[in-house]
Structure formats: structure tokens, C-alpha cells
Design an enzyme around this catalytic site. Structure first.
Site, PDB file in Angstrom:
ATOM      1  N   MET A  32       0.494  -1.226  -0.078  1.00  0.00           N
ATOM      2  CA  MET A  32      -0.417  -0.061   0.076  1.00  0.00           C
ATOM      3  C   MET A  32       0.690   1.354  -0.050  1.00  0.00           C
ATOM      4  O   MET A  32       0.530   2.756   0.346  1.00  0.00           O
ATOM      5  CB  MET A  32      -0.889   0.321   0.760  1.00  0.00           C
ATOM      6  CG  MET A  32      -1.693  -1.571   1.117  1.00  0.00           C
ATOM      7  SD  MET A  32      -3.075  -0.927   2.103  1.00  0.00           S
ATOM      8  CE  MET A  32      -3.314  -0.667   4.037  1.00  0.00           C
ATOM      9  N   HIS A  79       9.078   1.120   2.933  1.00  0.00           N
ATOM     10  CA  HIS A  79      10.456   1.696   4.041  1.00  0.00           C
ATOM     11  C   HIS A  79      11.030   0.181   3.709  1.00  0.00           C
ATOM     12  O   HIS A  79      10.491  -1.181   3.355  1.00  0.00           O
ATOM     13  CB  HIS A  79       9.462   1.467   5.942  1.00  0.00           C
ATOM     14  CG  HIS A  79       9.018   0.258   6.058  1.00  0.00           C
ATOM     15  ND1 HIS A  79       8.915  -1.351   6.196  1.00  0.00           N
ATOM     16  CD2 HIS A  79       7.542   0.856   6.387  1.00  0.00           C
ATOM     17  CE1 HIS A  79       8.021  -1.908   6.255  1.00  0.00           C
ATOM     18  NE2 HIS A  79       6.962  -0.879   6.125  1.00  0.00           N
ATOM     19  N   GLY A 108      11.242  -2.566   5.251  1.00  0.00           N
ATOM     20  CA  GLY A 108      10.735  -3.742   5.069  1.00  0.00           C
ATOM     21  C   GLY A 108      10.192  -4.101   3.873  1.00  0.00           C
ATOM     22  O   GLY A 108      10.415  -5.080   3.011  1.00  0.00           O
ATOM     23  N   HIS A 109      10.170  -3.052   3.116  1.00  0.00           N
ATOM     24  CA  HIS A 109       8.859  -3.838   1.954  1.00  0.00           C
ATOM     25  C   HIS A 109      10.326  -3.568   0.468  1.00  0.00           C
ATOM     26  O   HIS A 109      10.005  -4.689   0.205  1.00  0.00           O
ATOM     27  CB  HIS A 109       8.500  -2.387   1.209  1.00  0.00           C
ATOM     28  CG  HIS A 109       7.384  -2.425   1.609  1.00  0.00           C
ATOM     29  ND1 HIS A 109       6.715  -0.915   2.459  1.00  0.00           N
ATOM     30  CD2 HIS A 109       6.224  -2.278   2.339  1.00  0.00           C
ATOM     31  CE1 HIS A 109       5.904  -0.865   3.183  1.00  0.00           C
ATOM     32  NE2 HIS A 109       5.431  -2.265   2.395  1.00  0.00           N
ATOM     33  N   GLN A 160     -10.249  -2.875   2.830  1.00  0.00           N
ATOM     34  CA  GLN A 160      -9.721  -3.294   3.555  1.00  0.00           C
ATOM     35  C   GLN A 160     -10.010  -3.040   4.739  1.00  0.00           C
ATOM     36  O   GLN A 160      -9.769  -3.216   5.811  1.00  0.00           O
ATOM     37  CB  GLN A 160      -8.500  -3.951   3.355  1.00  0.00           C
ATOM     38  CG  GLN A 160      -7.539  -3.304   3.081  1.00  0.00           C
ATOM     39  CD  GLN A 160      -5.903  -3.684   2.360  1.00  0.00           C
ATOM     40  OE1 GLN A 160      -6.137  -4.694   1.392  1.00  0.00           O
ATOM     41  NE2 GLN A 160      -4.843  -4.100   3.589  1.00  0.00           N
ATOM     42  N   GLN A 210       6.568 -11.360   6.784  1.00  0.00           N
ATOM     43  CA  GLN A 210       5.539 -12.219   8.489  1.00  0.00           C
ATOM     44  C   GLN A 210       4.918 -10.501   9.566  1.00  0.00           C
ATOM     45  O   GLN A 210       4.790 -11.657  10.490  1.00  0.00           O
ATOM     46  CB  GLN A 210       6.453 -13.200   8.551  1.00  0.00           C
ATOM     47  CG  GLN A 210       6.553 -14.381   7.690  1.00  0.00           C
ATOM     48  CD  GLN A 210       7.298 -15.636   8.602  1.00  0.00           C
ATOM     49  OE1 GLN A 210       6.257 -15.628   9.055  1.00  0.00           O
ATOM     50  NE2 GLN A 210       8.284 -15.492   8.457  1.00  0.00           N
ATOM     51  N   ASP A 226       2.623  -9.819   9.419  1.00  0.00           N
ATOM     52  CA  ASP A 226       0.846  -9.535   8.712  1.00  0.00           C
ATOM     53  C   ASP A 226       0.825 -10.857   9.168  1.00  0.00           C
ATOM     54  O   ASP A 226       0.575 -11.881   7.780  1.00  0.00           O
ATOM     55  CB  ASP A 226       0.602  -8.682   7.674  1.00  0.00           C
ATOM     56  CG  ASP A 226       0.544  -7.314   7.944  1.00  0.00           C
ATOM     57  OD1 ASP A 226      -0.041  -6.876   8.627  1.00  0.00           O
ATOM     58  OD2 ASP A 226       1.774  -6.176   7.112  1.00  0.00           O
TER      59      ASP A 226
HETATM   60  O1  PAF Z   1       0.018  -5.697   2.931  1.00  0.00           O
HETATM   61  C1  PAF Z   1      -0.371  -4.828   2.975  1.00  0.00           C
HETATM   62  O2  PAF Z   1       0.516  -3.377   2.602  1.00  0.00           O
HETATM   63  C2  PAF Z   1      -1.747  -5.048   1.993  1.00  0.00           C
HETATM   64  O3  PAF Z   1      -2.654  -5.411   3.060  1.00  0.00           O
HETATM   65  C3  PAF Z   1      -1.881  -5.643   1.059  1.00  0.00           C
HETATM   66  C4  PAF Z   1      -1.092  -6.652   1.032  1.00  0.00           C
HETATM   67  C5  PAF Z   1      -1.249  -4.814  -0.346  1.00  0.00           C
HETATM   68  C6  PAF Z   1      -3.460  -5.551   0.162  1.00  0.00           C
HETATM   69  O4  PAF Z   1      -4.307  -3.933   0.096  1.00  0.00           O
END
Ligand code: PAF
Length: 299
Positions: free
Chosen positions: A41, A45, A47-48, A72, A161, A163
Site C-alpha cells: 500500500m 520502508h 521491510g518492503h 480493507q 510476516q 502480517d
Molecule cells: O499488506 C498490505 O500492504 C496490504 O494488505 C496488501 C497485501 C497490499 C493488500 O492491500
């Protein structure tokens, strides 16, 4: 170079394509062969970036989606204030060697004639933990991830992880529906003091950030007790809760616990004694910011 419909930014010999429509994303994806996707989204950072690195190990081409998915978020959640530093995110993707960024506007993903009631649901996994506090959250996550998978058709998709429940729900969805995308988990990245990296950390004031540290401290203390041989989850959870609610900390910035749980890492069912891989998961609100974190115990 970032090449989008009409926009280009030169950086190196490599070209990063920016697609903002579904049809451009499909066309560009078709040119790229085996591909790993990192759905995000934005507000990227470290982590990404580690997920992008992981993705690169699984496929020669890497795509990143940047889309703040409205379906969501609950009605009183932070959809409107969620950070959207798109120029910064694109620069990070370009520097990380990403091949394709898909950054659609909301109206591309949810056309006016879209049927919002078309959902995928895995109630056993998605009604507990996060799903109990955020009732339609995973319906929205599954919906958008299904759409992203149908648009990008990734061979591999990487999910962090932190999430963990989201990773498990998406893996189950892909398995149940025989989607050909391999779902790969990436490790949680932490700040040097232990705070799990999250795009939402930037909401925290200095005091709130300090208070938020009790989440990772609580989890690490439970993990340390487990390492010393404690297997009863009520003891591990009591240790974690005591740290979270330590009155010495409470005065300055309040922290309210949404849950502290010990669950089987495959089924997410509560467990009393750790005899299989077990997730200790915490969700708590520090000021107005909701933070989640977890540790895995492997007996
Ligand atoms: O983890 C996230 O950033 C979001 O939940 C995702 C998987 C991109 C779905 O919108």
C-alpha cells in the site's frame, strides 16, 4: 528510467515501467516473463525493500503494486490519512531495480459497476485475531489481492510476516483455488530497538513510539521464557501482558490491548501448550495508532 504512459525519469540503463491502468499493467506484464510481485500500500520502508530483494531471488523480474485499498479499511480506520508518498515510493522502487510498478487510482480497481459483494472468504483463518477486531478486513484484502493476481499474474508473490495472518489467509486462498502463484513469506524487519517496521510507525510521536516498543519487548520476553523451557501458553501470555500493561509505562502514553494470543501457526486456533509451531501475536493501540507484531515459537 521510469517509463509510464507519457512520463519518464532517467536514472540508469534499466527501465522501470509505471502502469496506472489495468490494461497498461497487463500489456507491460506480458513483455516480462517469469515475475515475482510484492503487493504494497506504499509508504515503502526497509521491510518492503527486503521483500523486493526476496522477490528478486525467486524471479528475474519484479513487480510492485502500490495501492491503498479502500475495501480493507473499516469505516473508522485510517484510509484517508494513510500516507501516500508516491514520488518517494517510485524512487525507492527504481533504486531497488523494480521492473514494473502498478499504481492504479481507486476508480481503476473499483469501477462504478463493480460488484462489492463478490468476496473470497476463509472464515476459519480470517475471523480470528485481526478479523475479530476488523470484521471485513480480510474480505477486502482477499478481494484486492485476487484482483492484483488476475491483473499481474505473478509466478510468485511475497508477503511480510509481520502480517502473518494475512500471509496465511492469502496462501490458503491461493491453495484452495489452485492459483499458480507461489506465496512466499518474508521476515519481519525491525528497527535497531526492536520496533517492527510498519508504514503506520510514522504516525507515532516520540513518546508513543517509546510506548509502542513495549509490544516487541513483550513478545521477546515471551520468546525468552519459551527458550528457557516454558511451554504453557498462559504463562507466556501473562509475561507478555505484564510488560504491555506495566504501570510504569502506562502513565505517559496509554496503550490498549486488542489481543495477546498464542495460536497454532497453521490453523490460528488458540493453544494451551506449545507442541507445534506457535505464533504469539499482539495487536495494541498506542494513542490513535494501531500496531501489530508477532513472534514464532518452534518447539
Ligand atoms: O499488506 C498490505 O500492504 C496490504 O494488505 C496488501 C497485501 C497490499 C493488500 O492491500
Amino acid at each position: 528510467m521510469i517509463a509510464a504512459t507519457g512520463v519518464a525519469m532517467v536514472q540508469s540503463a534499466d527501465i522501470m515501467i509505471l502502469a496506472q491502468t489495468i490494461s497498461d499493467a497487463r500489456t507491460e506484464r506480458d513483455k516480462l516473463g517469469r515475475m515475482a510481485l510484492v503487493p504494497t500500500m506504499g509508504a515503502l520502508h526497509a521491510g518492503h525493500l527486503s521483500l523486493i530483494e526476496l522477490a528478486r531471488k525467486h524471479a528475474p523480474k519484479v513487480a510492485v503494486s502500490i495501492f491503498v485499498n479502500p475495501t480493507q479499511f473499516g469505516p473508522r480506520e485510517d484510509f484517508n490519512k494513510y500516507p501516500r508518498p508516491i514520488e518517494d515510493d517510485l524512487a525507492k522502487c527504481r533504486d531497488a531495480g523494480v521492473d514494473l510498478v502498478f499504481n492504479p487510482p481507486v476508480e481503476q480497481m473499483y469501477l462504478p459497476n463493480f460488484f462489492p459483494e463478490v468476496h473470497l472468504d476463509i472464515p476459519n483463518l480470517s475471523n480470528v485475531l485481526e478479523g475479530r477486531i476488523r470484521p471485513n478486513h480480510f474480505k477486502g484484502v482477499c478481494q484486492v489481492v485476487a484482483k492484483l493476481f488476475n491483473i499481474i499474474r505473478p509466478d510468485v508473490a511475497c508477503f511480510g510476516q509481520k502480517d502473518y495472518q494475512q500471509y496465511l489467509v492469502i496462501r490458503a486462498m491461493a491453495d484452495a483455488l489452485n492459483w499458480p502463484t507461489e506465496i512466499v513469506p518474508g521476515q519481519t524487519l525491525r528497527e535497531p530497538d526492536g520496533l517492527a517496521m510498519s508504514s503506520r510507525n510514522q504516525y507515532l510521536s516520540a513518546n508513543e513510539r517509546e510506548r509502542g516498543l513495549s509490544i516487541s519487548r513483550a513478545l521477546f520476553a515471551a520468546r525468552d521464557e519459551f527458550a528457557k523451557g516454558i511451554r504453557q501458553t498462559n504463562r507466556l501470555l501473562a509475561t507478555a501482558q505484564n510488560i504491555l500493561l506495566d504501570p510504569g509505562n502506562q502513565g505517559r502514553v496509554p496503550l490498549s490491548i486488542d489481543y495477546v494470543a498464542a495460536v497454532d501457526a497453521q490453523t490460528l486456533k488458540d493453544i494451551q501448550v506449545v507442541s507445534t509451531p506457535t505464533l504469539i501475536a499482539v495487536a495494541a493501540r498506542v494513542g490513535k495508532t494501531r500496531l501489530i507484531d508477532n513472534v514464532m515459537l518452534i518447539p
